[in-house]
Design an enzyme around this catalytic site. Structure first.
Site, PDB file in Angstrom:
ATOM      1  N   ASP A   1      12.004  23.693  -2.026  1.00 21.93           N
ATOM      2  CA  ASP A   1      12.737  22.975  -3.073  1.00 21.93           C
ATOM      3  C   ASP A   1      14.225  22.816  -2.805  1.00 21.93           C
ATOM      4  O   ASP A   1      14.916  22.121  -3.540  1.00 21.93           O
ATOM      5  CB  ASP A   1      12.602  23.719  -4.409  1.00 21.93           C
ATOM      6  CG  ASP A   1      11.176  24.160  -4.654  1.00 21.93           C
ATOM      7  OD1 ASP A   1      10.300  23.279  -4.635  1.00 21.93           O
ATOM      8  OD2 ASP A   1      10.947  25.370  -4.824  1.00 21.93           O
TER       9      ASP A   1
ATOM     10  N   ARG B   1       1.359 -10.717   6.950  1.00 18.67           N
ATOM     11  CA  ARG B   1       1.138  -9.476   6.190  1.00 18.67           C
ATOM     12  C   ARG B   1       2.194  -8.436   6.553  1.00 18.67           C
ATOM     13  O   ARG B   1       1.891  -7.425   7.170  1.00 18.67           O
ATOM     14  CB  ARG B   1      -0.246  -8.882   6.508  1.00 18.67           C
ATOM     15  CG  ARG B   1      -1.449  -9.730   6.165  1.00 18.67           C
ATOM     16  CD  ARG B   1      -2.742  -8.895   6.253  1.00 18.67           C
ATOM     17  NE  ARG B   1      -2.856  -8.146   7.493  1.00 18.67           N
ATOM     18  CZ  ARG B   1      -3.527  -8.563   8.568  1.00 18.67           C
ATOM     19  NH1 ARG B   1      -4.154  -9.720   8.556  1.00 18.67           N
ATOM     20  NH2 ARG B   1      -3.553  -7.821   9.657  1.00 18.67           N
TER      21      ARG B   1
ATOM     22  N   CYS C   1      13.687  24.947   2.825  1.00 15.00           N
ATOM     23  CA  CYS C   1      12.751  25.578   1.886  1.00 15.00           C
ATOM     24  C   CYS C   1      11.929  24.499   1.169  1.00 15.00           C
ATOM     25  O   CYS C   1      12.128  23.307   1.384  1.00 15.00           O
ATOM     26  CB  CYS C   1      13.513  26.390   0.850  1.00 15.00           C
ATOM     27  SG  CYS C   1      14.738  27.534   1.501  1.00 15.00           S
TER      28      CYS C   1
ATOM     29  N   LYS D   1       0.847  -1.202   0.000  1.00 14.10           N
ATOM     30  CA  LYS D   1       0.000   0.000   0.000  1.00 14.10           C
ATOM     31  C   LYS D   1       0.879   1.248   0.000  1.00 14.10           C
ATOM     32  O   LYS D   1       2.088   1.169   0.244  1.00 14.10           O
ATOM     33  CB  LYS D   1      -0.923  -0.016   1.217  1.00 14.10           C
ATOM     34  CG  LYS D   1      -0.189   0.041   2.563  1.00 14.10           C
ATOM     35  CD  LYS D   1      -1.146  -0.236   3.733  1.00 14.10           C
ATOM     36  CE  LYS D   1      -0.431  -0.214   5.064  1.00 14.10           C
ATOM     37  NZ  LYS D   1      -1.317  -0.646   6.168  1.00 14.10           N
TER      38      LYS D   1
ATOM     39  N   HIS E   1      -6.364  -7.570  12.935  1.00 15.76           N
ATOM     40  CA  HIS E   1      -5.221  -6.643  12.920  1.00 15.76           C
ATOM     41  C   HIS E   1      -4.915  -6.227  14.358  1.00 15.76           C
ATOM     42  O   HIS E   1      -5.830  -5.964  15.139  1.00 15.76           O
ATOM     43  CB  HIS E   1      -5.568  -5.429  12.054  1.00 15.76           C
ATOM     44  CG  HIS E   1      -4.390  -4.572  11.700  1.00 15.76           C
ATOM     45  ND1 HIS E   1      -3.247  -5.078  11.107  1.00 15.76           N
ATOM     46  CD2 HIS E   1      -4.166  -3.245  11.866  1.00 15.76           C
ATOM     47  CE1 HIS E   1      -2.380  -4.075  10.905  1.00 15.76           C
ATOM     48  NE2 HIS E   1      -2.909  -2.964  11.369  1.00 15.76           N
TER      49      HIS E   1
ATOM     50  N   ARG F   1     -11.065  -0.649  14.474  1.00 16.79           N
ATOM     51  CA  ARG F   1     -10.955   0.170  13.263  1.00 16.79           C
ATOM     52  C   ARG F   1     -11.828  -0.427  12.172  1.00 16.79           C
ATOM     53  O   ARG F   1     -12.657   0.264  11.606  1.00 16.79           O
ATOM     54  CB  ARG F   1      -9.483   0.242  12.811  1.00 16.79           C
ATOM     55  CG  ARG F   1      -9.251   1.097  11.586  1.00 16.79           C
ATOM     56  CD  ARG F   1      -7.779   1.243  11.237  1.00 16.79           C
ATOM     57  NE  ARG F   1      -7.200   0.013  10.682  1.00 16.79           N
ATOM     58  CZ  ARG F   1      -5.930  -0.094  10.263  1.00 16.79           C
ATOM     59  NH1 ARG F   1      -5.118   0.946  10.364  1.00 16.79           N
ATOM     60  NH2 ARG F   1      -5.479  -1.226   9.774  1.00 16.79           N
TER      61      ARG F   1
ATOM     62  N   TYR G   1      15.345  31.493   4.771  1.00 21.20           N
ATOM     63  CA  TYR G   1      14.165  32.236   5.250  1.00 21.20           C
ATOM     64  C   TYR G   1      14.229  32.503   6.749  1.00 21.20           C
ATOM     65  O   TYR G   1      14.579  31.609   7.534  1.00 21.20           O
ATOM     66  CB  TYR G   1      12.903  31.402   4.996  1.00 21.20           C
ATOM     67  CG  TYR G   1      12.475  31.308   3.548  1.00 21.20           C
ATOM     68  CD1 TYR G   1      12.229  32.447   2.783  1.00 21.20           C
ATOM     69  CD2 TYR G   1      12.285  30.063   2.954  1.00 21.20           C
ATOM     70  CE1 TYR G   1      11.802  32.341   1.461  1.00 21.20           C
ATOM     71  CE2 TYR G   1      11.862  29.957   1.638  1.00 21.20           C
ATOM     72  CZ  TYR G   1      11.622  31.109   0.897  1.00 21.20           C
ATOM     73  OH  TYR G   1      11.206  30.995  -0.406  1.00 21.20           O
TER      74      TYR G   1
END
Ligand SMILES: *Cc1c(COP(=O)(O)O)cnc(C)c1O
Length: 407
Positions: A341, A248, A339, A61, A191, A162, A292
């Site tokens: 990027d 799992r 930042c 997943k 689970h 859940r 910054y």
């Protein structure tokens, strides 16, 4: 050629980059996540060995926890997985459309579906969590209409609260659905809420409830081909008693124990390395602000290297002032606010030039004789951020190209 094609073309390429112009094979972005499929396979083997080599549904997943679902799924199937696990039906779509994954590969969706998902589950041929009568009826009707038979896994809520039906409802549920056409409930699962904790009492409580439920159903004539409960935590647990007939594993495949609370953790290696390169350098006098908000000021004359990775790549802004990177076998601090990027590294008087490889996750040979290797992993980031490696790995965003190789 799209960027995806470019990345595909890199599969199995020689990974011994020269230190400059890293990585010269990938011109569009010098920031990449290298995924070592040999390590993924080795982790899977170690996990299965711990679990007595029962069958396995590796969980892929969230784009294989950020590692890329198709290449990881392909490697895990080749390594002997019985079926693949995803969280949502939509995550199975790339598996069903990529020729590398045979259409017959069983894929189970481990969160319960809505009734209106029936047509898609049939189209994609997905196994689903049996946890609602209404959904079972709609899925049965749709499967019959399209001439298919869908496989399901009865999901028991033994205490996570859940998903799933309550243990005392299981027998009545099975009696209500056993004659629905075109559905086969061939699995039963639950689970765990606390399998990664040292205190095993609640884990034991859930395990006992699951066993009791299986027994009650068995006494009434209901048997299941697959009995499964164990996530990575339950597999890593020293007593290893929740493996049943199928495991799992998720996070452990990708190289991390789910917590530090195990007496004998699984022997795993991180599958992902995160690398970039210096894109510019500036020599600054003492007292100059960086980035910054001017949160960092140079303490002395120093060299600041800029690297092209930021919070939009998953380098979380809260790592500001807490992060270090590896260059040439040494650690250097990231300084100033991270930042979107880019971010900046204080390299002091080190003689690196533009193009030098900078590693954020992974390991490299140490520049010092006393230590062999230096490394940084997602657990180090997670501890700084008070979270878990799952969130770090799944948080490496799609902007970072994944490059696959086999070491
Ligand atoms: C995510 C998930 C797993 C895998 O959990 P890990 O802790 O990553 O091993 C197993 N089962 C279910 C139902 C899950 O949602």
């Amino acid at each position: 050629m799209t960027s995806v094609d470019l990345v595909r073309n890199l599969i199995n390429h020689d990974m011994n980059y020269t230190t400059h112009d890293y990585p010269k094979e990938y011109p569009l972005r010098t920031t990449v996540a290298e995924i070592d499929l040999a390590v993924l396979r080795a982790n899977f083997r170690a996990i299965r060995a711990r679990a007595g080599n029962v069958e396995a549904m590796p969980v892929v997943k969230a784009d294989a926890y950020g590692h890329g679902i198709v290449p990881c799924a392909e490697a895990l199937m080749q390594e002997g997985a019985t079926m693949l696990g995803v969280a949502f039906a939509a995550e199975a779509e790339p598996l069903r459309t990529d020729m590398r994954i045979p259409y017959e590969t069983p894929i189970a969706v481990v969160t319960p579906p809505f009734p209106h998902g029936a047509a898609e589950y049939c189209r994609l041929n997905l196994e689903f969590c049996a946890a609602s009568l209404e959904t079972m009826r709609v899925f049965s009707a749709e499967a019959a209409r399209t001439g298919r038979t869908l496989n399901a896994h009865l999901t028991i809520d033994t205490g996570m609260h859940r998903d799933g039906i309550q243990p005392h409802e299981a027998l009545e549920f099975m009696r209500s659905v056993e004659h629905l056409p075109n559905l086969t409930i061939h699995g039963i699962c639950t689970h765990f809420a606390t399998s990664d904790e040292a205190d095993k009492s609640y884990f034991q409580f859930q395990l006992q409830r699951f066993r009791d439920t299986i027994q009650t159903l068995r006494d009434a004539g209901f048997d299941f081909r697959y009995i499964h409960a164990a996530n990575s935590g339950a597999i890593a647990d020293a007593r290893n008693e929740a493996t049943f007939t199928l495991i799992r594993p998720g996070i452990a495949l990708y190289g991390y124990n789910p917590s530090h609370e195990f007496s004998s953790p699984l022997d795993l290696k991180p599958v992902m390395a995160l690398k970039t390169s210096i894109i510019s350098l500036r020599r600054l006098a003492a007292g100059e602000p960086v980035s910054y908000g001017r949160r960092y000021t140079t303490l002395r004359e120093t060299t600041i290297a800029t690297i092209p990775i930021g919070y939009a790549d998953g380098l979380r802004r809260n790592l500001t002032e807490k992060l270090r990177v590896m260059i040439g076998g040494q650690y250097f601090p990231v300084v100033g606010t991270i930042c979107m990027d880019q971010c900046m590294v204080d390299i002091g008087d080190a003689p690196f030039s533009v193009g030098e490889m900078v590693q954020l996750l992974g390991s490299q040979k140490s520049a010092f004789a006393e230590i062999e290797e230096i490394h940084i992993d997602a657990d180090d980031w997670a501890q700084q951020l008070r979270t878990i490696p799952y969130e770090i790995l799944t948080g490496i965003t799609a902007r970072v190209p994944r490059i696959y190789f086999t070491s």
